[in-house]
Design an enzyme around this catalytic site. Structure first.
Site, PDB file in Angstrom:
ATOM      1  N   THR B  14       2.545  66.982  -1.258  1.00  0.00           N
ATOM      2  CA  THR B  14       2.395  65.663  -1.885  1.00  0.00           C
ATOM      3  C   THR B  14       3.742  64.966  -2.055  1.00  0.00           C
ATOM      4  OG1 THR B  14       0.647  66.711  -3.161  1.00  0.00           O
ATOM      5  CG2 THR B  14       1.269  64.496  -3.821  1.00  0.00           C
ATOM      6  N   ARG B  46       4.137  74.097   6.701  1.00  0.00           N
ATOM      7  CA  ARG B  46       3.273  75.169   7.204  1.00  0.00           C
ATOM      8  C   ARG B  46       2.468  74.692   8.389  1.00  0.00           C
ATOM      9  NH1 ARG B  46       0.714  77.242   1.863  1.00  0.00           N
ATOM     10  NH2 ARG B  46       2.581  78.099   0.919  1.00  0.00           N
ATOM     11  N   GLU B 131      17.177  65.973  -9.775  1.00  0.00           N
ATOM     12  CA  GLU B 131      16.578  65.016 -10.722  1.00  0.00           C
ATOM     13  C   GLU B 131      15.079  65.228 -10.878  1.00  0.00           C
ATOM     14  OE1 GLU B 131      16.524  63.065 -13.429  1.00  0.00           O
ATOM     15  OE2 GLU B 131      18.194  61.907 -12.594  1.00  0.00           O
ATOM     16  N   VAL B 134      12.999  68.076 -13.471  1.00  0.00           N
ATOM     17  CA  VAL B 134      12.674  67.938 -14.894  1.00  0.00           C
ATOM     18  C   VAL B 134      12.065  66.568 -15.153  1.00  0.00           C
ATOM     19  CG1 VAL B 134      13.598  67.933 -17.242  1.00  0.00           C
ATOM     20  CG2 VAL B 134      14.565  69.480 -15.535  1.00  0.00           C
ATOM     21  N   GLY B 189      -8.752  67.858 -12.301  1.00  0.00           N
ATOM     22  CA  GLY B 189      -7.507  68.122 -11.588  1.00  0.00           C
ATOM     23  C   GLY B 189      -6.253  67.957 -12.433  1.00  0.00           C
ATOM     24  N   GLU B 192      -4.671  73.364 -13.877  1.00  0.00           N
ATOM     25  CA  GLU B 192      -4.899  74.333 -12.815  1.00  0.00           C
ATOM     26  C   GLU B 192      -6.083  75.236 -13.157  1.00  0.00           C
ATOM     27  OE1 GLU B 192      -2.875  74.646 -10.108  1.00  0.00           O
ATOM     28  OE2 GLU B 192      -1.304  73.236 -10.718  1.00  0.00           O
ATOM     29  N   ASP B 203       6.015  76.344 -18.215  1.00  0.00           N
ATOM     30  CA  ASP B 203       6.541  75.221 -17.432  1.00  0.00           C
ATOM     31  C   ASP B 203       7.526  74.402 -18.276  1.00  0.00           C
ATOM     32  OD1 ASP B 203       6.297  73.156 -15.159  1.00  0.00           O
ATOM     33  OD2 ASP B 203       5.694  71.993 -16.913  1.00  0.00           O
ATOM     34  N   LYS B 207      11.834  73.714 -17.730  1.00  0.00           N
ATOM     35  CA  LYS B 207      12.493  72.399 -17.759  1.00  0.00           C
ATOM     36  C   LYS B 207      13.492  72.342 -18.912  1.00  0.00           C
ATOM     37  CE  LYS B 207       8.350  70.310 -15.761  1.00  0.00           C
ATOM     38  NZ  LYS B 207       7.049  69.719 -16.140  1.00  0.00           N
TER      39      LYS B 207
END
Lengths: 434, 434
Positions: B14, B46, B131, B134, B189, B192, B203, B207
């Site tokens: 993405t 991939r 950049e 985070v 969505g 997860e 997570d 950060k």
């Protein structure tokens, strides 16, 4: 480590003194971050002997800022004199001509001479940095010049004048009228003895003009901005806004439209639950809307010696690290002329407050005038204070329109005013839904 | 104009696809702003044939990201593969070894290997930019690495995980429990299938660890952070917080204390009228407190392809303009070891919710336990729902403490829990007054 960067600082007022102190206090940290020492070799100020809280020992003192800019002991010049022209401009052009990068906190100079200075700096191959010129300590220039390079920006919206935001915040919090709060702000040092430049929106316009150029790639045009100050905002407007879920802020708004760029400074109703509505007191904020990043906002102190010095030192460090980029983000020659979108073509929601005479048919008449201009209304509030339920007293009526063209609002209001059902001029305040 | 900057992009998910599209769509603007063209010469992914909305024509396609990093057609490498180790780390180290600057959006890699990579980049004389690692599109790394160079930072406080903020916002808005909203967030969505990494605070910790290093000049230490997720936050807590004028947010907090640096990630009560309390949904925000600038805050989208690409392109432009600065703001060798302040020594206000049995003396007993630890209380709320006014049901009692040491709170709560007047464990939530 590279050779030290030798600074000449012209102007030792509040900000200049704070810069020298910050460079001294954080000498080691700054050297580590810049890869070299930063040394103030030369200063200039009006009065050599004023007590500034630090010693001038070891620094050359020059009366003339132009001589400072040309001194052989100076690698980069920090201009903190102020004023669009005069010594500030002379020192800046002299520094550029001598091939020295310049840091300035001077919004008036950049707003009025930025296009020309950008060209001069480019031709001389030096950087011109001005983080402190807009929104004090908030790193908005870096965000616009560097961070948003890949974005197509559509809106820049800012609370850019601490004095205005302070006054509006206190009017709402303390339920006191404009004049009373202004007087108090003057006594406390939050407003100048002659407050026109702040409360009339001129200071906001300067800062907006600089951001507009960076955001849209156009030449800076500070003297062609739609301008309304906060002098006409009444407690009644603040109350009515509050009842409808809004708060009144003086905003500077720049936006891209089909017919050009709108640059406007005016009191604005913003939804109370929007982040910008929460920015209170002397704090500044800038919201940016762009295609990729979406909505982002930076909030922080817009003035004050230390906060402004923080931005000046950030620029000094950029120079020390050899940063080099076009003054106005793009090469001066690539800047497009500013094409002003007409305010009549502005589309938005409007708050309209009318003092309506209590006669049969008055309201039907007003509604008809709005309908003639195809203005559809989102809210209508008519509030007669029971204590003054005197049929001779006009009733305040507040209309909130859906999105409509400003020309239509002006036409409708003009007719309503001349038709004789209302007393005094209508109060019209634009709405932004951030 | 200088020679074009030739990019190799490893990873076309993405974010990678959004970067290529942004570079294409704004080619002219970016070249103007950088002083040179930016050309993607080489990509790796991939699956070569996946439809990404743009053509790979004109770009070399390499299966192996390390080969991309070493390709003679590449001046700078953009790593968007993800994962702390494996191909992402291999490609990054290969690029640095080949003397090429690197842009990465990989927070896990920087959090876990940042210290070593910073040293490698410095030895090779190349820049390492991150950049996008985070807070997605928010230019917080530039603010910490560059804009705040002259400041001594005391606090960094962030809403850094969109999933957690989205869940907490919806729990409050819709008055639905954690499990229901999590399930819905997964269906939409926003979370997860295995949400542990987000809702457990891991997570956020990654950060935070990166920002801590930039703010305080210490080595990154992501695995030594006090961690509490949002799994235990109940609707009851959210209601009680609301009644007391607070809102619950998952914050990452880093602050300098006398005994070291506190790094902590936990649900936190913040005053409803603070700017950070207004940050809702998937939006991120970082507040910084420092000596000169004072309080500043950056708000914006913390995730999403386009917003993240905005940060990646900002870094690419920095490289194109020749920007060079230490990866972690200071030279790798100058970073100090991280000394963790113990949570027991944390000082702050606390919210404590207890289910108290309706027996004579229960409350006096609790009050005594608090007094023993010298904990003074700001509010005490005892609310029995009239519908369940059954003396057999425990009564929820909420205590808000004044500023106190965490060790004292833990000791008091432990004793209260073991004394038999309460049912189930106490809920303890820290308070930050931003």
């Amino acid at each position: 480590m590279a050779e030290p960067l030798r600074l000449g600082i012209a102007g030792l007022g509040t900000v200049g003194a704070a810069v020298v102190k910050m460079l001294n206090a954080n000498r080691g940290q700054i050297a580590e971050r810049c890869g070299r020492e930063i040394v103030v070799t030369t200063v200039s100020a009006r009065d050599r002997n004023k007590d500034r809280g630090f010693s001038l020992n070891g620094m050359a003192f020059l009366q003339d800022p132009v001589a400072l800019a040309q001194s052989p002991d100076v690698d980069a010049v920090v201009e903190l004199i102020g004023g669009a022209d005069g010594p500030a401009l002379d020192a800046t052009t002299a520094a550029i001509a001598a091939g020295r990068p310049v840091v300035t906190a001077n919004k008036a100079m950049i707003a009025e001479h930025g296009n020309r200075l950008a060209g001069l700096a480019e031709d001389a191959g030096v950087g011109l940095f001005f983080e402190a010129a807009v929104a004090g300590g908030i790193p908005i220039i870096k965000a616009l010049r560097e961070s948003l390079a890949g974005n197509r920006i559509s809106h820049v919206i800012g609370i850019l004048n601490g004095t205005c935001n302070y006054i509006l915040t206190r009017m709402e919090d303390e339920e006191k009228p404009f004049d009373v709060i202004l007087k108090d702000a003057q006594d406390l040092g939050y407003a100048e003895a002659d407050p026109t430049f702040d409360i009339g929106g001129h200071d906001t316009a300067h800062k907006l003009a600089i951001m507009t150029s960076l955001a849209f790639g156009t030449e800076i045009t500070a003297d062609d901005i739609y301008l309304e100050g906060i002098e006409q905002i009444t407690l009644e407007d603040i109350h009515a806004a509050g009842d409808l879920g809004f708060r009144i802020k003086l905003l500077g708004v720049a936006q891209r439209t089909e017919s050009g760029i709108e640059q406007r400074v005016h009191p604005t109703m913003v939804p109370k639950n929007s982040p910008i509505a929460r920015v209170s007191g002397v704090t500044n904020a800038v919201a940016i809307e762009s295609d990729a990043l979406g909505q982002a906002m930076l909030i922080g102190p817009g003035a004050g010696g230390d906060a402004t010095a923080s931005s000046v030192v950030s620029d000094i460090c950029d120079i020390a690290r050899g940063a080099m980029l076009p003054t106005l983000a793009r090469p001066a020659k690539a800047l497009e002329p500013y094409v002003r979108a007409q305010m009549r073509a502005h589309e938005g929601g409007y708050y309209i407050r009318l003092n309506v005479e209590d006669r049969p048919g008055a309201f039907a008449h007003i509604a008809e005038r709005m309908a003639e201009q195809h203005i559809s209304l989102q809210s209508i509030v008519q509030k007669r204070d029971p204590k003054t339920a005197d049929p001779e007293t006009p009733v305040p009526v507040i209309l909130i329109t859906h999105k409509v063209m400003e020309a239509a609002v002006r036409a409708a209001v003009e007719k309503i005013e001349s038709d004789g059902y209302v007393t005094g001029p209508a109060q019209v305040i634009r709405i932004e839904s951030l």
